[in-house]
Design an enzyme around this catalytic site. Structure first.
Site, mmCIF file in Angstrom:
data_model
loop_
_atom_site.group_PDB
_atom_site.id
_atom_site.type_symbol
_atom_site.label_atom_id
_atom_site.label_comp_id
_atom_site.label_asym_id
_atom_site.label_seq_id
_atom_site.Cartn_x
_atom_site.Cartn_y
_atom_site.Cartn_z
ATOM 1 N N THR A 189 38.902 -57.315 -28.655
ATOM 2 C CA THR A 189 38.896 -56.129 -29.520
ATOM 3 C C THR A 189 39.015 -56.617 -30.961
ATOM 4 O O THR A 189 39.428 -57.750 -31.199
ATOM 5 C CB THR A 189 40.077 -55.204 -29.210
ATOM 6 N N GLU A 335 38.261 -51.761 -23.989
ATOM 7 C CA GLU A 335 39.226 -51.859 -22.879
ATOM 8 C C GLU A 335 38.779 -51.074 -21.650
ATOM 9 O O GLU A 335 39.398 -51.142 -20.605
ATOM 10 C CB GLU A 335 40.600 -51.317 -23.331
ATOM 11 N N LYS A 445 49.022 -37.211 -42.406
ATOM 12 C CA LYS A 445 50.191 -36.363 -42.232
ATOM 13 C C LYS A 445 50.584 -35.763 -43.580
ATOM 14 O O LYS A 445 51.094 -36.450 -44.450
ATOM 15 C CB LYS A 445 51.353 -37.145 -41.645
ATOM 16 N N TRP A 450 49.541 -32.304 -39.309
ATOM 17 C CA TRP A 450 48.513 -33.320 -39.094
ATOM 18 C C TRP A 450 47.159 -32.770 -39.530
ATOM 19 O O TRP A 450 46.803 -31.656 -39.187
ATOM 20 C CB TRP A 450 48.420 -33.704 -37.621
HETATM 21 P P1 ADP Z 1 36.898 -51.254 -32.352
HETATM 22 O O1 ADP Z 1 38.396 -51.285 -32.347
HETATM 23 O O2 ADP Z 1 36.240 -52.466 -32.803
HETATM 24 O O3 ADP Z 1 36.357 -50.000 -32.966
HETATM 25 P P2 ADP Z 1 35.946 -50.311 -29.801
HETATM 26 O O4 ADP Z 1 34.501 -50.309 -29.987
HETATM 27 O O5 ADP Z 1 36.497 -50.660 -28.496
HETATM 28 O O6 ADP Z 1 36.570 -51.288 -30.813
HETATM 29 O O7 ADP Z 1 36.482 -48.930 -30.307
HETATM 30 C C1 ADP Z 1 37.030 -47.955 -29.500
HETATM 31 C C2 ADP Z 1 37.494 -46.839 -30.374
HETATM 32 O O8 ADP Z 1 36.404 -46.237 -31.055
HETATM 33 C C3 ADP Z 1 38.135 -45.713 -29.613
HETATM 34 O O9 ADP Z 1 39.488 -46.002 -29.328
HETATM 35 C C4 ADP Z 1 37.980 -44.559 -30.595
HETATM 36 O O10 ADP Z 1 38.996 -44.566 -31.591
HETATM 37 C C5 ADP Z 1 36.675 -44.853 -31.258
HETATM 38 N N1 ADP Z 1 35.608 -44.061 -30.651
HETATM 39 C C6 ADP Z 1 34.730 -44.442 -29.721
HETATM 40 N N2 ADP Z 1 33.863 -43.459 -29.426
HETATM 41 C C7 ADP Z 1 34.212 -42.399 -30.193
HETATM 42 C C8 ADP Z 1 33.704 -41.064 -30.356
HETATM 43 N N3 ADP Z 1 32.652 -40.630 -29.692
HETATM 44 N N4 ADP Z 1 34.339 -40.261 -31.242
HETATM 45 C C9 ADP Z 1 35.401 -40.692 -31.944
HETATM 46 N N5 ADP Z 1 35.906 -41.931 -31.841
HETATM 47 C C10 ADP Z 1 35.329 -42.778 -30.971
#
Ligand code: ADP
Length: 545
Positions: A189, A335, A445, A450
């Site tokens: 990640t 993950e 916040k 929020w």
């Molecule tokens: P990175 O931390 O590099 O962004 P990931 O690609 O695994 O790694 O990111 C996952 C995160 O991306 C999710 O936990 C979420 O916060 C965000 N995310 C993924 N898809 C969406 C979506 N459709 N809408 C909003 N947030 C999203």
């Protein structure tokens, strides 16, 4: 006394491994096409038969270099048919595919390769200049193999030539027996807090995820699809689509080195692509290009999965109404292999008015079959599906990690009752549609309330003069934090802060209205093309109205 005949467990214990995908595709789809974009040349085409033969040779070549069970084979590469070969060559021989994000800092790359203890690195020639300066510090790497990804690329001294290795090695005669719980792949990640953390995918997770993503109510992937891979193969395994594509025997087109919006639409147009996913920033840029160059026809696309960050509703609406292409909003994480939810309307919703349908489709959708999902408040109480109560999303399922790789600091990401804490905050409506409000760290916040940065951003991006918008928290002496909108106008347009605020006023509660709008040239992006709010927060940390 008679003994009872056994009743349970009378089905075969057949391991769910990638060997099945590969052998199936080799036998059934030998003539199907694979293509990789080569800049200045066009599409370099080959077949699944070529893929199968070359993969078996690559596996044998890796074995000859001493790669064995559980050894990590790192890739540092753009999307290509060669990358797909490694996707299978490493796991099928019992080794582990480790896709390294080419856009990370040298410091992170060094950490990740050393932490994963990669024994071999397979690198695109065009990316070698990034690795060459730190090669000496990659202490576990015994061999670097280089792929000539651009015309005239040379193989640097001290490295091995991918094509020569593949040509010179006879194919693997037999695949080893694998267990479905064996490690197949690995991704880190991006490590916004602390070090990047490794996620290790089992064969079983990828197998089940590929079946799930093929389901009609998910991506409905099939042999008839022409899939263009634009999501980087180092970003959660290109959302695992290459594996599902091999399972189904779909035609596959790879974006090649550093594809730009024009390359993407050209590939869609020429190859009659039917399925292509990418993060919202890519589709925002493609929309701007299609506006400027209406000659491109992308109507062959039946589905664009869009995710990684929130897809603005205005974008969904525009692609469908103007370009005749349907965007499917999805949510997931590295993950989670990565799929969690997809947003298809239930049959009872198809007759709703336009406005209501798009409001639902802009949500992240319902959990994919195989994923359990709940929202939980800060005190650990599960929240109702009432469209109002907010909570952190927690998930569990067969393609969700149980533990990070060799990471002591990650125990707090799992609950005592076995759920993974995603760090995303959402509400769930009574139909089970998830709407992500924010990542915990991006929530604003203000005076105890929020504010969802995503809500405000997607509203601003519905303004016809706006290309991109990111809303961040800036410190405030009285309210603790207040929202600031950072806005990029569309090319050739000018827009004022007042225009944006006037546009928002009727849509937002007074306290949620940004204190100001700053016009910027571009929103900084992360290594996988998401808005990088960290950089904006730093840039505007002393901002005062
Ligand atoms: P990175 O931390 O590099 O962004 P990931 O690609 O695994 O790694 O990111 C996952 C995160 O991306 C999710 O936990 C979420 O916060 C965000 N995310 C993924 N898809 C969406 C979506 N459709 N809408 C909003 N947030 C999203």
């Amino acid at each position: 006394m008679t003994t009872k005949p056994p009743l349970d467990n009378l089905m075969m214990d057949y391991p769910l491994t990638l060997t099945h995908f590969f052998e199936r595709a080799r036998r059934l789809f030998a003539n199907k096409t694979l293509g990789t974009r080569v800049p200045g040349v066009g599409l370099q085409k080959s077949t699944y038969a070529d893929f199968a033969g070359r993969t078996a040779r690559l596996s044998a070549a890796l074995a000859a270099l001493g790669v064995g069970k559980r050894d990590r084979v790192g890739t540092f590469a753009w999307n290509s048919h060669r990358h797909l070969e490694i996707y299978f060559a490493a796991p099928l021989m019992g080794a582990v595919l480790h896709t390294v994000n080419i856009r990370l800092s040298a410091q992170d790359i060094r950490y990740i390769v050393n932490h994963a203890a990669d024994r071999v690195l397979i690198v695109d020639a065009s990316l070698w200049p990034i690795l060459a300066p730190i090669r000496g510090e990659l202490s576990t790497v015994e061999h670097v193999i280089v792929m000539a990804d651009t015309p005239g690329a040379t193989i640097p001294r001290g490295t091995l030539d991918y094509e020569q290795l593949v040509a010179a090695t006879p194919p693997m005669s037999e695949w080893p027996k694998l267990a479905e719980t064996d490690a197949a792949g690995m991704c880190y990640t991006s490590g916004t807090t602390g070090h990047p953390k490794g996620v290790v995918y089992t064969h079983r997770a990828i197998f089940l995820h590929s079946m799930a993503s093929s389901m009609a109510d998910v991506f409905a992937l099939s042999e008839r699809d022409v899939i263009l891979h634009i999501v980087p193969m180092f970003h959660a395994n290109a959302w695992c689509v290459p594996f599902a594509a091999v399972l189904n025997g779909a035609t596959q087109v790879f974006g090649g080195p550093n594809p730009q919006p024009r390359d993407i639409v050209e590939l869609i147009h020429q190859e009659r692509v039917t399925f292509v996913g990418a993060v919202p920033t890519v589709w925002i840029a493609i929309d701007a290009l299609l506006e400027a160059e209406p000659r491109w026809d992308i109507s062959s696309v039946r589905m664009i999965p869009i995710g990684g960050s929130a897809a603005p509703r205005a974008l969904l609406e525009k692609f469908e109404k103007k370009y005749g292409v349907s965007l499917l909003h999805a949510w997931g994480m590295t993950e989670m292999t990565p799929l969690g939810t997809v947003c298809r309307l239930k049959s009872s919703m198809t007759s709703l008015a336009d406005d209501e349908r798009y409001a639902i489709r802009a949500k992240q959708g319902i959990p994919v079959g195989g994923v359990d999902l709940r929202i939980v408040d800060e005190a650990g109480r599960e929240q109702p599906w009432d469209g109002r109560s907010m909570g952190e999303i927690q998930v569990r399922g067969p393609w969700i990690l149980r533990s990070y790789y060799d990471s002591a600091e990650s125990a707090d990401r799992f609950t005592d009752d076995g759920w993974f804490r995603t760090g995303d905050v959402a509400v769930l409506d009574p139909e089970g549609y998830v709407q992500i409000t924010d990542r915990t760290k991006d929530l604003i916040k203000s005076g105890g309330e929020w504010i969802s940065s995503i809500d405000v951003e997607t509203m601003i991006m519905a303004h016809p003069k706006v290309l991109e918008a990111a809303v961040i928290a800036v410190p405030h002496p009285k309210w603790v934090e207040r929202p600031l909108a950072c806005v990029v106008p569309r090319p050739g347009e000018t827009v004022t802060a007042e225009e944006i605020l006037d546009f928002l006023r009727p849509k937002l509660a007074r306290w949620a209205l940004p204190d100001d709008v700053v016009l910027i040239e571009t929103v900084p992006k992360t290594s996988v093309g998401k808005f990088d709010k960290k950089v904006l927060r730093e840039r505007f940390k002393d901002w005062r109205r």
